[in-house]
Write a protein that holds these residues in place. Structure first.
Motif, PDB file in Angstrom:
ATOM      1  N   GLU A   1      32.510  56.536-103.360  1.00 22.16           N
ATOM      2  CA  GLU A   1      31.178  57.075-103.643  1.00 22.16           C
ATOM      3  C   GLU A   1      30.238  56.885-102.450  1.00 22.16           C
ATOM      4  O   GLU A   1      29.438  57.768-102.134  1.00 22.16           O
ATOM      5  CB  GLU A   1      30.593  56.383-104.877  1.00 22.16           C
ATOM      6  CG  GLU A   1      31.191  56.855-106.188  1.00 22.16           C
ATOM      7  CD  GLU A   1      30.385  56.423-107.402  1.00 22.16           C
ATOM      8  OE1 GLU A   1      30.713  56.898-108.508  1.00 22.16           O
ATOM      9  OE2 GLU A   1      29.419  55.643-107.247  1.00 22.16           O
ATOM     10  N   ALA A   2      30.348  55.726-101.790  1.00 22.80           N
ATOM     11  CA  ALA A   2      29.465  55.443-100.650  1.00 22.80           C
ATOM     12  C   ALA A   2      29.719  56.385 -99.484  1.00 22.80           C
ATOM     13  O   ALA A   2      28.811  56.675 -98.697  1.00 22.80           O
ATOM     14  CB  ALA A   2      29.662  53.995-100.193  1.00 22.80           C
ATOM     15  N   ASN A   3      30.942  56.900 -99.392  1.00 19.71           N
ATOM     16  CA  ASN A   3      31.310  57.767 -98.265  1.00 19.71           C
ATOM     17  C   ASN A   3      31.282  59.258 -98.593  1.00 19.71           C
ATOM     18  O   ASN A   3      31.539  60.078 -97.713  1.00 19.71           O
ATOM     19  CB  ASN A   3      32.704  57.382 -97.760  1.00 19.71           C
ATOM     20  CG  ASN A   3      32.696  56.119 -96.926  1.00 19.71           C
ATOM     21  OD1 ASN A   3      32.466  56.154 -95.724  1.00 19.71           O
ATOM     22  ND2 ASN A   3      32.928  54.984 -97.579  1.00 19.71           N
ATOM     23  N   ASN A   4      31.004  59.607 -99.860  1.00 25.09           N
ATOM     24  CA  ASN A   4      31.026  61.015-100.265  1.00 25.09           C
ATOM     25  C   ASN A   4      29.845  61.283-101.198  1.00 25.09           C
ATOM     26  O   ASN A   4      29.875  60.928-102.386  1.00 25.09           O
ATOM     27  CB  ASN A   4      32.342  61.350-100.965  1.00 25.09           C
ATOM     28  CG  ASN A   4      33.549  61.140-100.069  1.00 25.09           C
ATOM     29  OD1 ASN A   4      33.910  61.991 -99.266  1.00 25.09           O
ATOM     30  ND2 ASN A   4      34.190  59.978-100.204  1.00 25.09           N
ATOM     31  N   GLU A   5      28.822  61.897-100.649  1.00 21.99           N
ATOM     32  CA  GLU A   5      27.556  62.097-101.352  1.00 21.99           C
ATOM     33  C   GLU A   5      27.742  62.788-102.703  1.00 21.99           C
ATOM     34  O   GLU A   5      27.106  62.430-103.699  1.00 21.99           O
ATOM     35  CB  GLU A   5      26.611  62.922-100.465  1.00 21.99           C
ATOM     36  CG  GLU A   5      25.225  63.140-101.035  1.00 21.99           C
ATOM     37  CD  GLU A   5      24.410  61.856-101.167  1.00 21.99           C
ATOM     38  OE1 GLU A   5      23.601  61.789-102.110  1.00 21.99           O
ATOM     39  OE2 GLU A   5      24.590  60.940-100.334  1.00 21.99           O
ATOM     40  N   SER A   6      28.639  63.778-102.751  1.00 25.67           N
ATOM     41  CA  SER A   6      28.795  64.561-103.984  1.00 25.67           C
ATOM     42  C   SER A   6      29.418  63.765-105.121  1.00 25.67           C
ATOM     43  O   SER A   6      29.403  64.208-106.276  1.00 25.67           O
ATOM     44  CB  SER A   6      29.635  65.813-103.716  1.00 25.67           C
ATOM     45  OG  SER A   6      30.958  65.460-103.352  1.00 25.67           O
TER      46      SER A   6
ATOM     47  N   LYS B   1      28.572  60.490-105.789  1.00 25.23           N
ATOM     48  CA  LYS B   1      27.705  59.355-106.135  1.00 25.23           C
ATOM     49  C   LYS B   1      27.405  59.338-107.640  1.00 25.23           C
ATOM     50  O   LYS B   1      26.958  60.336-108.208  1.00 25.23           O
ATOM     51  CB  LYS B   1      26.401  59.424-105.342  1.00 25.23           C
ATOM     52  CG  LYS B   1      26.530  58.788-103.956  1.00 25.23           C
ATOM     53  CD  LYS B   1      25.185  58.593-103.287  1.00 25.23           C
ATOM     54  CE  LYS B   1      25.260  57.706-102.059  1.00 25.23           C
ATOM     55  NZ  LYS B   1      26.380  57.936-101.182  1.00 25.23           N
TER      56      LYS B   1
END
Length: 522
Positions: A120-125, A127
């Protein structure tokens, strides 16, 4: 009724199964379900589906990484290389291989949670989308390790694209299976696959904007993309929009679409589409929806003057006509919609619903009505129907259908897949959809004709005679009886003889009972 040309070819190429048993998926679900222990299906589905999702994005990442390693000018450790091709960046300690190596560790729950957080921290979509409670004490860590071993076998030895498709099929099958296991609650987020396929085959969403105002787990979108693929179209030709009020279901939807590699704008807020229309300026070419049936606490009293109520203010005690008008409001000038609703919507006259239905019919936005058989849904035994709406019935794409509505009675179609649930077969779907396409006057369709007991093209005048009640059974009439060459006099004599025999038997039984009673008296 079959259709000609290219349409026949695509009907044959459609998948033969609608979710009852797709092969290895059912065995895989049974194997995974055996590991459930004391967890309820509603909890367990997030455990399993979260792991299937993790396996999917890790496999996609590893496939892309392998191709980058072969390119001397590429950097396999640059997240931008992956995001540019719609592949999620997966940090080292979140990759499936790392979790598989540590599956037997007592800390496996925390490792999975950390992996979800890192993704989640590395992929905005993503979150706020992924489940992150694998470390909770109630979750058996041995079971978790066994689940990881089981899911590790999905897609192994397959090329990257096929592996992704297999994982997508597994995710979709598991969603349906959990819906069945959960019964009523599960059905709130899942529309049975054969019903979705029927909606999609009817509307044929080849190109344009597709919208679902109560999108659940995203099944309408998955089937729409499949339709485009199976009919030789380009996935980029459709844009997908949705809204969902249940946060848990919204997360399932986001994962379901990500597993399929489907890019979509799916909004969540707990107020829902009526009270916080996240996409209020959207005008969609196709709308597919299965709103919750007969919702009484939809907050209608706060929306008495809403601009969406073009055909009349929906009753506070039932949201059905609120959904229909919300959907019409969001259709483009040539847009079409398919909506699943309770049967009562076709005939109810309570609280002004009859007047709204009359206004919709007279406004010529109702295109087709379909009565469905019972037992199609996981969530309810309430009989259901399909409404097909069209903003422009004189559209250049089809013949001018103004002043007409097609009625289809599909209550006799479908087959039982278990004790409680029915499904449409490919043939059922083709029969219904091809009838609609023929009636619309599509290019490759056969000529339309009324079929007693099944379909009828009715005029507005005929509908007025029925007080704007839209139940197909009122219009299609009785099924044509088979020819019978036996003269009536012979039939009558045969029936009279049988009746005389039954009367004689009745007298004998009466005498026998009387005799037995006399013995008891003595």
């Amino acid at each position: 009724m079959l259709r000609g040309g290219a349409k026949k070819k695509t009907a044959k190429s459609a998948k033969k199964n609608n979710g009852a048993n797709l092969g290895f998926e059912s065995k895989l679900f049974l194997a995974a379900d055996k590991l459930r222990g004391n967890l309820e299906p509603s909890e367990y589905k997030h455990v399993v589906l979260g792991l299937v999702f993790l396996k999917y994005i890790s496999d996609a990442f590893e496939a892309k990484r392998a191709s980058l390693l072969k390119d001397e000018y590429a950097d396999p450790e640059d997240p931008e290389e992956y995001l540019a091709e719609n592949v999620f960046w997966v940090p080292k300690d979140a990759r499936w291989s790392f979790l598989q190596e540590n599956a037997k560790q007592s800390t496996i729950g925390k490792l999975i949670d950390d992996a979800m957080l890192a993704i989640e921290a590395n992929n905005e979509s993503l979150k706020g989308v992924l489940p992150k409670d694998y470390a909770r004490p109630a979750l058996n860590k041995i079971m978790l390790g066994e689940l990881i071993d089981l899911i590790s076998g999905i897609g192994m030895g397959e090329e990257a694209d096929r592996s992704k498709d297999i994982l997508g099929r597994v995710y979709e099958y598991f969603l349906g299976s959990f819906a069945g296991a959960e019964g009523k609650r599960g059905g709130e987020f899942y529309t049975p696959r054969s019903v979705v396929r029927l909606l999609v085959e009817m509307l044929e969403p080849y190109k344009g904007r597709i919208y679902d105002p109560c999108c659940g787990s995203g099944g309408m979108f998955v089937q729409s993309e499949k339709f485009v693929e199976e009919h030789g179209g380009r996935i980029g030709d459709i844009a997908i929009y949705g809204q969902e009020s249940n946060n848990t279901t919204w997360r399932l939807c986001k994962m379901n679409l990500a597993v399929r590699g489907i890019d979509a704008d799916i909004r969540w807020n707990n107020e829902g589409s009526f009270h916080k229309d996240e996409l209020k300026d959207l005008k969609a070419d196709y709308i597919l929806a299965n709103p919750p049936f007969n919702v009484s606490d939809w907050g209608g009293e706060r929306l008495r003057d809403d601009a969406r109520w073009k055909y009349g203010v929906p009753p506070v005690g039932n949201a059905n006509f609120g959904w229909l008008q919300h959907i019409i409001h969001h259709l483009s000038p040539t847009g079409t919609a398919g909506v699943v609703l309770a049967n009562g919507s076709m005939s109810s006259a309570q609280s002004g619903e009859g007047e709204i239905r009359r206004a919709m019919v007279e406004g010529d936005v109702v295109d087709c009505m379909i009565a469905l058989p019972g037992q199609l849904f996981y969530s309810t035994q309430i009989p259901a129907c399909l409404w097909f709406l069209a903003r422009d019935k004189k559209s250049n794409k089809f013949r001018d259908r103004r002043g007409e509505v097609l009625f289809i009675d599909a209550r006799k179609l479908g087959h039982m897949v278990d004790r409680t649930r029915r499904e449409f077969s490919d043939e059922d779907i083709a029969k219904i959809a091809s009838t609609y396409h023929a009636w619309r006057g599509e290019k490759d369709a056969d000529e339309y004709e009324d079929i007693p007991g099944f379909c009828k093209s009715a005029t507005l005048e005929e509908i007025r005679e029925h007080n704007h009640v839209l139940t197909p059974g009122r219009y299609v009439g009785a099924e044509a009886a088979e020819e019978d060459d036996v003269p009536f006099s012979e039939k009558f004599a045969e029936l009279k003889e049988k009746l005389d025999e039954q009367f004689a038997e009745s007298e004998e039984l009466g005498a026998l009972i009387q005799a037995k009673l006399e013995v008891i008296k003595v």
